[in-house]
Design a protein around this motif. Sequence first.
Motif, short mmCIF file in Angstrom:
data_model
loop_
_atom_site.label_atom_id
_atom_site.label_comp_id
_atom_site.label_asym_id
_atom_site.label_seq_id
_atom_site.Cartn_x
_atom_site.Cartn_y
_atom_site.Cartn_z
N THR A 51 30.22 59.11 -6.65
CA THR A 51 29.99 59.80 -7.65
C THR A 51 28.47 60.02 -8.07
OG1 THR A 51 31.58 58.66 -8.76
CG2 THR A 51 30.07 59.16 -10.23
N CYS A 52 27.89 61.29 -8.44
CA CYS A 52 26.77 61.43 -8.50
C CYS A 52 26.31 61.61 -9.99
CB CYS A 52 26.27 62.85 -7.79
SG CYS A 52 24.83 63.40 -8.45
N PHE A 53 25.30 60.72 -10.71
CA PHE A 53 24.97 60.68 -12.00
C PHE A 53 23.86 61.45 -11.65
CE2 PHE A 53 27.81 56.94 -11.60
CZ PHE A 53 28.27 56.96 -12.80
N ARG A 54 23.91 62.82 -12.40
CA ARG A 54 22.58 63.68 -12.06
C ARG A 54 21.87 63.96 -13.48
NH1 ARG A 54 23.86 69.43 -10.45
NH2 ARG A 54 21.73 69.48 -10.89
N ASP B 23 16.91 65.11 -8.16
CA ASP B 23 17.85 65.84 -8.69
C ASP B 23 17.97 67.28 -8.14
OD1 ASP B 23 19.80 65.81 -11.10
OD2 ASP B 23 18.70 67.38 -11.80
N SER B 24 16.85 67.79 -7.64
CA SER B 24 16.98 69.23 -7.02
C SER B 24 17.71 69.25 -5.72
CB SER B 24 15.44 69.59 -6.72
OG SER B 24 14.69 68.69 -5.80
N GLU B 25 18.18 68.00 -5.14
CA GLU B 25 18.69 68.14 -3.98
C GLU B 25 20.26 67.82 -4.25
OE1 GLU B 25 17.56 64.73 -1.22
OE2 GLU B 25 15.69 64.73 -2.37
N VAL B 26 20.65 67.62 -5.58
CA VAL B 26 22.26 67.47 -5.81
C VAL B 26 23.03 68.48 -5.23
CG1 VAL B 26 23.80 67.40 -7.66
CG2 VAL B 26 21.70 65.93 -7.90
N ASN B 27 22.67 69.75 -5.65
CA ASN B 27 23.38 71.07 -5.09
C ASN B 27 23.69 71.06 -3.72
OD1 ASN B 27 24.05 71.49 -7.83
ND2 ASN B 27 22.01 72.79 -7.83
N HIS B 28 22.65 70.48 -2.89
CA HIS B 28 23.01 70.61 -1.48
C HIS B 28 24.08 69.70 -0.79
CE1 HIS B 28 18.29 71.43 -1.32
NE2 HIS B 28 19.06 72.46 -2.11
N HIS B 29 24.62 68.87 -1.69
CA HIS B 29 25.80 68.01 -1.44
C HIS B 29 26.99 68.29 -2.17
CE1 HIS B 29 22.92 65.15 0.41
NE2 HIS B 29 22.29 65.67 -0.44
N ASP B 30 28.22 67.61 -1.68
CA ASP B 30 29.36 67.87 -2.30
C ASP B 30 29.72 66.25 -2.59
OD1 ASP B 30 31.45 69.19 -3.32
OD2 ASP B 30 32.44 69.48 -1.29
N PHE B 31 30.02 66.06 -3.93
CA PHE B 31 30.28 64.96 -4.44
C PHE B 31 31.91 64.79 -4.93
CE2 PHE B 31 25.48 64.94 -5.01
CZ PHE B 31 25.20 63.83 -3.95
N PHE B 32 32.19 63.69 -5.01
CA PHE B 32 33.68 63.46 -5.50
C PHE B 32 33.55 63.84 -6.90
CE2 PHE B 32 36.67 60.41 -7.47
CZ PHE B 32 37.89 60.86 -7.09
N ARG B 33 32.55 63.31 -7.76
CA ARG B 33 32.47 63.65 -9.18
C ARG B 33 30.93 63.57 -9.48
NH1 ARG B 33 33.47 60.27 -14.11
NH2 ARG B 33 32.63 58.46 -13.18
N GLU B 34 30.73 64.48 -10.12
CA GLU B 34 29.48 64.78 -11.04
C GLU B 34 29.24 64.25 -12.61
OE1 GLU B 34 27.07 68.16 -10.02
OE2 GLU B 34 27.55 68.07 -7.90
N VAL B 35 28.52 63.53 -12.70
CA VAL B 35 28.23 63.22 -14.23
C VAL B 35 27.04 63.70 -14.66
CG1 VAL B 35 28.20 61.35 -15.86
CG2 VAL B 35 29.76 61.21 -14.17
N ASP B 36 26.76 64.55 -15.72
CA ASP B 36 25.33 64.93 -16.20
C ASP B 36 24.81 64.23 -17.34
OD1 ASP B 36 23.29 66.49 -17.12
OD2 ASP B 36 24.41 68.33 -17.48
N LEU B 37 23.56 63.38 -17.00
CA LEU B 37 23.25 62.58 -18.07
C LEU B 37 22.22 63.25 -18.89
CD1 LEU B 37 23.33 59.11 -15.99
CD2 LEU B 37 24.79 60.10 -17.63
N GLU B 38 22.14 64.60 -18.92
CA GLU B 38 21.46 65.22 -19.88
C GLU B 38 19.82 64.91 -20.06
OE1 GLU B 38 24.06 64.02 -22.86
OE2 GLU B 38 25.02 66.08 -23.12
N GLY B 39 19.16 64.48 -19.09
CA GLY B 39 17.75 64.33 -19.06
C GLY B 39 17.34 62.98 -19.67
N ARG B 40 18.64 61.99 -19.64
CA ARG B 40 18.20 60.72 -20.55
C ARG B 40 17.57 59.69 -19.35
NH1 ARG B 40 21.50 60.33 -25.08
NH2 ARG B 40 22.80 62.55 -25.45
N SER B 41 17.28 58.45 -19.94
CA SER B 41 16.86 57.25 -19.36
C SER B 41 17.96 56.47 -18.87
CB SER B 41 15.72 56.63 -20.40
OG SER B 41 15.00 55.48 -19.55
#
Lengths: 411, 411
Positions: free
Chosen positions: B5-8, B46-64
């Motif tokens: 899972t990718c928390f992006r 974060d810029s590398e995320v699109n080069h991979h294929d993850f089971f699931r992606e979760v967008d954390l909206e720029g948060r801490s």
Amino acid sequence: MEKVTCFRNIGELIQVQPGGETPKLVKKTRCALLVSQGKVDKVIRDSEVNHHDFFREVDLEGRSVLPGLVDCHTHLIYAGDRKDEMEQRMAGTSYMDILKNGGGILSTVKATRQATEDDLYEMARQRVLRMMTLGTTAFEIKSGYGLDLDTEKKMLRVGQRLRKNLQVPITLTYLGAHTAPKGKTIDQYFEFVMEHLPEFRHLADGVDIFCERDVFTVAHLRRLFLHAKLVGFHQLRAHVEELSHQGGCYNAARLGAISCDHLEHGTPHDIRALELSGTTAVLMPGVTFFLGGKKTPPVHAMIEAGVHLALATDCNPGSSPSYNMQTVLGLAQSLYQITPEQALIAATHGSARALDGHKNYGGLLPGQRADFIVLKTNDYRDMFYCFGENFVDQTYSAGKKVKGKKDPVSF
Amino acid sequence: MEKVTCFRNIGELIQVQPGGETPKLVKKTRCALLVSQGKVDKVIRDSEVNHHDFFREVDLEGRSVLPGLVDCHTHLIYAGDRKDEMEQRMAGTSYMDILKNGGGILSTVKATRQATEDDLYEMARQRVLRMMTLGTTAFEIKSGYGLDLDTEKKMLRVGQRLRKNLQVPITLTYLGAHTAPKGKTIDQYFEFVMEHLPEFRHLADGVDIFCERDVFTVAHLRRLFLHAKLVGFHQLRAHVEELSHQGGCYNAARLGAISCDHLEHGTPHDIRALELSGTTAVLMPGVTFFLGGKKTPPVHAMIEAGVHLALATDCNPGSSPSYNMQTVLGLAQSLYQITPEQALIAATHGSARALDGHKNYGGLLPGQRADFIVLKTNDYRDMFYCFGENFVDQTYSAGKKVKGKKDPVSF
């Protein structure tokens, strides 16, 4: 026929009555609150609700209902934040060094001067809404981050827009005498403030001055207050005896100040002055907490003397970046060792007394604005017991539910 | 292939690395956190995320994103509340008078003995879930409100059920030596605790003792620790130097305690012992705050000596009814005058060190549990700056989002 809204199924309803010597907290259980035209009509027993026909009924599910909290000392119109300064301070940098590096109040002045009126309004509006969702229903707001004519007026116009658009009780105070701007001495700048004071008469309800060592003196305070009275300001306020004892409290009380604020270094002489003048003492434990100070005002001596106490956030980016009167209640209990009842009276009736003389709000009494909060539990003492959590479920302003952001605002 | 899972879209990600002399806070911006089988895999840009294929992606909206907070000292299994006692104390009643009137710790013992195991479990479960929504992802829980075999065992069984059902790291501690029950002297009860110690070996991970004037002595502490070691307990903890200096810290450290807790009256000698033994000092500013105490542990001397610091709530109905490690962070900054960075390291890595030796959690490092919190803003310092608000938007435990109650629990 009048449209009456019935807030029913209230587990515990708290009102604050003026009383003779001291205000009194009155607790009613299993009752309903009737609201008409944004004001409290009366409180009836919950069992009586079904004998009437109301325009609207709202089920409060057995929760606790309190008068809305009143924040009678804030500087909530500002731009910029001072988080870096907080970190530097904790790492041991002195306040004077922070000032020399461009930090401190003058950094807020710089950011506030640069902000457009619309930006300043939007930031302040978000803060007010956030504060309302946390339980505050009436505010005092000071200028004082301009230290020039344009920005001071800009800040007060923002305050007037907030008051008009949000339809919430907001008292505005001109704090021109906050500190001196860069390039001017205190004396030079004070004469400038005095000269232009009449221009602020229709922008603010009162004046305020920061009376402190190396800032404005007791002589400045006396001159400002006398001039303000002549110009027609009704409300005189002063930041006094905060970091040192200067005699500002005694002089402000003698000249009829509506509130004396801070008072960490207050003396028995000052307490006697507040008692005789009826001036409200505004206490702000958030500042003591945030700055890590040890010295607290002589709260118990004030209570014994019958001085009227109020609580406020002092919301500002330097010494108390808190939007939360609930936090202030908890801090007051801990730092001043007062009871939940004493703290709640000070934060409602007491703070209202420092603003409009507790006529229109502050007690949730018949005839007053229907400004109230609904807690998540059925015992208001939970806010004190389980410090550090948000116990406000809903806030009502003039009988209408506040739809604010549930999230903290960015700074 | 492993399911990752990718928390992006993370605005700011904080990790705590053990470092050489002292642990270090590492901040990465614009990154993504990869989680596999409940553990941290790695952090990528974060810029590398699109080069991979993850089971699931979760967008954390720029948060801490921060490591989950670790609460290494709680008494969260109990029945009853002590709100009345809080009010009495603020109104000036002494602790001894409260005790005489049936209040104090023995009132909690009474309520906890009377509660069924299921009721006790349900109350504790709600508290743990509430604490998790507020940002805590690992816990220590003590017994100590039974003071008899049945109830002490009941409490620890409740702790084991929590651990099993919630699948959250929970360290259990047998605190038989909390105080003496009604009708027994300290000496009589201590012999009883010693006699039955082996029965608790498989119910708890460690033992604890309240070493204090009029409670258990240093001699009791030494005997308990030596016996506990022989019986096979690995973790020795002690409440020491809280209300007075008794020598418990020095002796506990010498006997290999994993943590020494409280330490308001700690001395340079104690600090030296903690430094040499590597024992973690567990600090609980919530107690100081709630009881209105002025005395704080010698925190800066500890930091200079390189003592490992941890922070905890001490969650209990008498001296710290707080569920909120965020509150503890703010209190630590203010009462101890430490930086946000120092406080956060103590509440994550430091507290984990006092439990499992920061191997499995506490730093959000590769290989550790994916226990983390997502803030409502993009700067973790906001939690310190705007004290008294809840900044935790989401809590993840082993990579799974915690679905807890958003409201405070009833007491």
